[in-house]
Design a protein around this motif. Structure first.
Motif, PDB file in Angstrom:
ATOM      1  N   SER A   2       1.860   0.796  -3.850  1.00 16.31           N
ATOM      2  CA  SER A   2       1.177   1.603  -2.844  1.00 16.31           C
ATOM      3  C   SER A   2       1.331   1.002  -1.462  1.00 16.31           C
ATOM      4  O   SER A   2       0.409   1.003  -0.657  1.00 16.31           O
ATOM      5  N   CYS A  54      -3.789   6.001  -1.852  1.00 12.75           N
ATOM      6  CA  CYS A  54      -4.768   5.067  -1.295  1.00 12.75           C
ATOM      7  C   CYS A  54      -6.154   5.560  -1.663  1.00 12.75           C
ATOM      8  O   CYS A  54      -6.346   6.716  -2.047  1.00 12.75           O
ATOM      9  N   SER A  97      -8.686  -0.109  -7.718  1.00 16.90           N
ATOM     10  CA  SER A  97      -7.526  -0.475  -6.907  1.00 16.90           C
ATOM     11  C   SER A  97      -6.696  -1.576  -7.547  1.00 16.90           C
ATOM     12  O   SER A  97      -5.535  -1.768  -7.204  1.00 16.90           O
ATOM     13  N   GLN A 151      -3.612   0.640  -2.264  1.00 16.83           N
ATOM     14  CA  GLN A 151      -4.138   0.383  -0.924  1.00 16.83           C
ATOM     15  C   GLN A 151      -5.590   0.862  -0.822  1.00 16.83           C
ATOM     16  O   GLN A 151      -5.905   2.003  -1.174  1.00 16.83           O
ATOM     17  N   LEU A 183      -7.521  -1.928   6.003  1.00 19.91           N
ATOM     18  CA  LEU A 183      -7.144  -2.114   4.610  1.00 19.91           C
ATOM     19  C   LEU A 183      -7.566  -3.509   4.147  1.00 19.91           C
ATOM     20  O   LEU A 183      -7.434  -4.488   4.886  1.00 19.91           O
TER      21      LEU A 183
END
Length: 362
Positions: free
Chosen positions: A3, A104, A119, A245, A254
Motif C-alpha cells: 500500500s 488506505c 493495517s 497505509q 500517515l
C-alpha cells in the motif's frame, strides 16, 4: 498487500474509515453474526481472547446481548471499547474474504484501535493491551469527572469558533468532520444548554451523544500523567508489504517511524477527519485514479455524509460527484451496516456495489 502511497492509482480505489464509540446496542449486528460464518468466527475469536486474557472469563459479547440499559452500557468503557473493536475487525475480515481490501484506512478516536490492527501495524496481543489501557484511562477520567457532554453540531469548526467561542468559552471543538459537521465537548452543562436553546431557536442541528466523556478536549488533561506511563507505539516500515497505509486521526499524517501512535494524544487531541479525507482525495487524484469508494466500518452510518461534504470542499477536478447507490459517480460513500436494514441484505448489497465499481473478480 503493498500500500505504498505512490501506488494508490494501481490499487483498488477503496478507503476504509472506522467510526468511534457510542454506536452499539444490544442486538447490534446480530443478524450478521447468526448468518455469516466468517463474521461470527472472528467475533468469537476476539471475544474469547479478551475473555481469557483480560476479563477473567467474562464474555463482552454475552454482556452486550443481555444488556437492557443503553446509558449504562455507554458508561462501561471496557464494554464499548471491546465491542467496537471486535465488530470492526470482524467486518474487515468479512470484506477481506470477498477480496475487498482498502488502499488506505483511518480510524476515528476509539476506531483507531481496529485500524492499527487491520493495517498490520499491531499484533492482536499488542492492540488488545492498548485497547484495555485506553478503556482504563477513559474509566479513570469518568470516575474523576462523570459530567462530560459530547455533542454534534451541523456547523464547521471555524464558523463555530468565529461566532460562538467567545460567548461559550467552555465548549470545545473535539473533532472536525467537515466544513459543516463538528463534534464538540464540554463539562459545563449550563453553557451546553444555553447553546442548545440558541441553536434550536435558529434551526441549527445539535445533538447530544450518548456518552459522558468529553472526548478530545482539555478536560482529559487530568489523566495525562496516567496516560504517559504507556509508551508510544512504534510503527513498522511503512513500505512493508504487510502494512496498509494508515492515517493518524489527530495530526492527519500517515503513521510511520517518524509519527508513532501516542495514546494520550489519541484521546486528547482534536480529531481532524476533514483534513485526512481531503488528503486522500488529493493523493488519489494526483496518482491518476478516476473513482474512489469510501466504506465506513460501522454498525450504523455515522460519518457517511462527511464524505459528501468533504468531496464538495476538496475542490478536486476529478472527484466531484458522490452517491450511496448503484449509479455511476466518481466517489461512492457506503456504510458497512445500517440498523434499519436487514444485516445480510445490506452487506451483500454493499459488496456487490464495491465489486461492480472496481476490478475485483473481473
Amino acid at each position: 498487500m503493498n500500500s505504498n502511497i505512490d501506488d494508490f492509482s494501481k490499487l483498488n480505489p477503496i478507503v476504509f474509515h472506522f467510526c468511534g464509540q457510542a454506536v452499539h446496542w444490544g442486538e447490534m449486528a446480530l443478524e450478521l453474526y447468526k448468518g455469516n460464518k466468517i463474521f461470527r468466527e472472528s467475533m468469537d475469536k476476539i471475544d474469547n481472547y479478551l475473555k481469557i486474557n483480560y476479563f477473567n472469563g467474562e464474555s463482552m459479547l454475552n454482556k452486550l446481548r443481555k444488556s437492557t440499559n443503553e446509558d449504562k452500557n455507554n458508561e462501561d468503557q471496557y464494554l464499548t471499547h471491546s465491542i467496537l473493536f471486535m465488530f470492526q475487525v470482524s467486518m474487515f475480515e468479512l470484506l477481506k474474504s470477498e477480496m475487498i481490501l482498502p488502499s488506505c484506512i483511518f480510524g476515528i478516536s476509539c476506531g483507531e484501535m481496529a485500524s492499527l490492527y487491520c493495517s498490520g501495524i499491531l499484533s492482536l496481543k499488542s492492540v488488545c493491551d492498548l485497547l484495555i489501557e485506553r478503556a482504563k484511562l477513559m474509566d479513570t477520567f469518568y470516575n474523576l469527572n462523570p459530567n462530560g457532554i459530547p455533542f454534534f453540531i451541523k456547523m464547521g469548526a471555524d464558523q463555530f469558533n468565529e461566532k460562538y467561542s467567545n460567548k461559550y468559552s467552555d465548549l470545545e471543538v473535539s473533532a472536525k468532520f467537515s466544513n459543516s459537521s463538528t463534534l464538540m465537548a464540554t463539562c459545563n452543562l449550563e453553557q451546553f444548554e444555553q447553546l442548545e436553546k440558541e441553536f434550536k431557536e435558529n434551526n441549527i442541528f445539535i445533538k447530544r451523544i450518548p456518552s459522558k466523556i468529553p472526548f478530545h478536549s482539555s478536560a482529559l488533561d487530568c489523566i495525562k500523567d496516567y496516560a504517559n506511563k504507556t509508551k508510544d507505539v512504534e510503527i513498522k516500515n511503512s513500505n512493508s508489504n504487510s502494512i496498509i497505509q494508515t492515517y493518524c486521526s489527530y495530526n492527519g499524517k500517515l503513521y510511520d517511524q517518524s509519527n508513532p501512535f501516542n495514546i494520550f494524544e489519541s484521546i486528547r487531541s482534536c480529531v481532524d477527519a476533514e483534513s485526512i479525507t481531503h488528503d486522500i482525495i488529493k493523493k488519489f487524484e494526483l496518482n491518476g485514479a478516476k473513482k474512489l469508494i469510501f466504506v465506513e466500518i460501522s454498525p450504523h452510518p455515522v460519518l457517511t455524509n462527511m464524505v459528501y461534504e468533504n468531496v464538495k470542499s476538496s475542490k478536486s477536478n476529478v472527484f466531484t460527484t458522490v452517491s450511496i447507490d448503484d449509479t455511476d459517480p466518481n466517489v461512492i460513500s457506503l456504510s458497512s451496516l445500517n440498523k434499519n436494514n436487514d444485516d445480510i441484505v445490506h452487506i451483500n448489497n454493499i459488496i456487490n456495489i464495491i465489486k461492480k465499481h472496481t476490478k475485483i473478480n473481473k
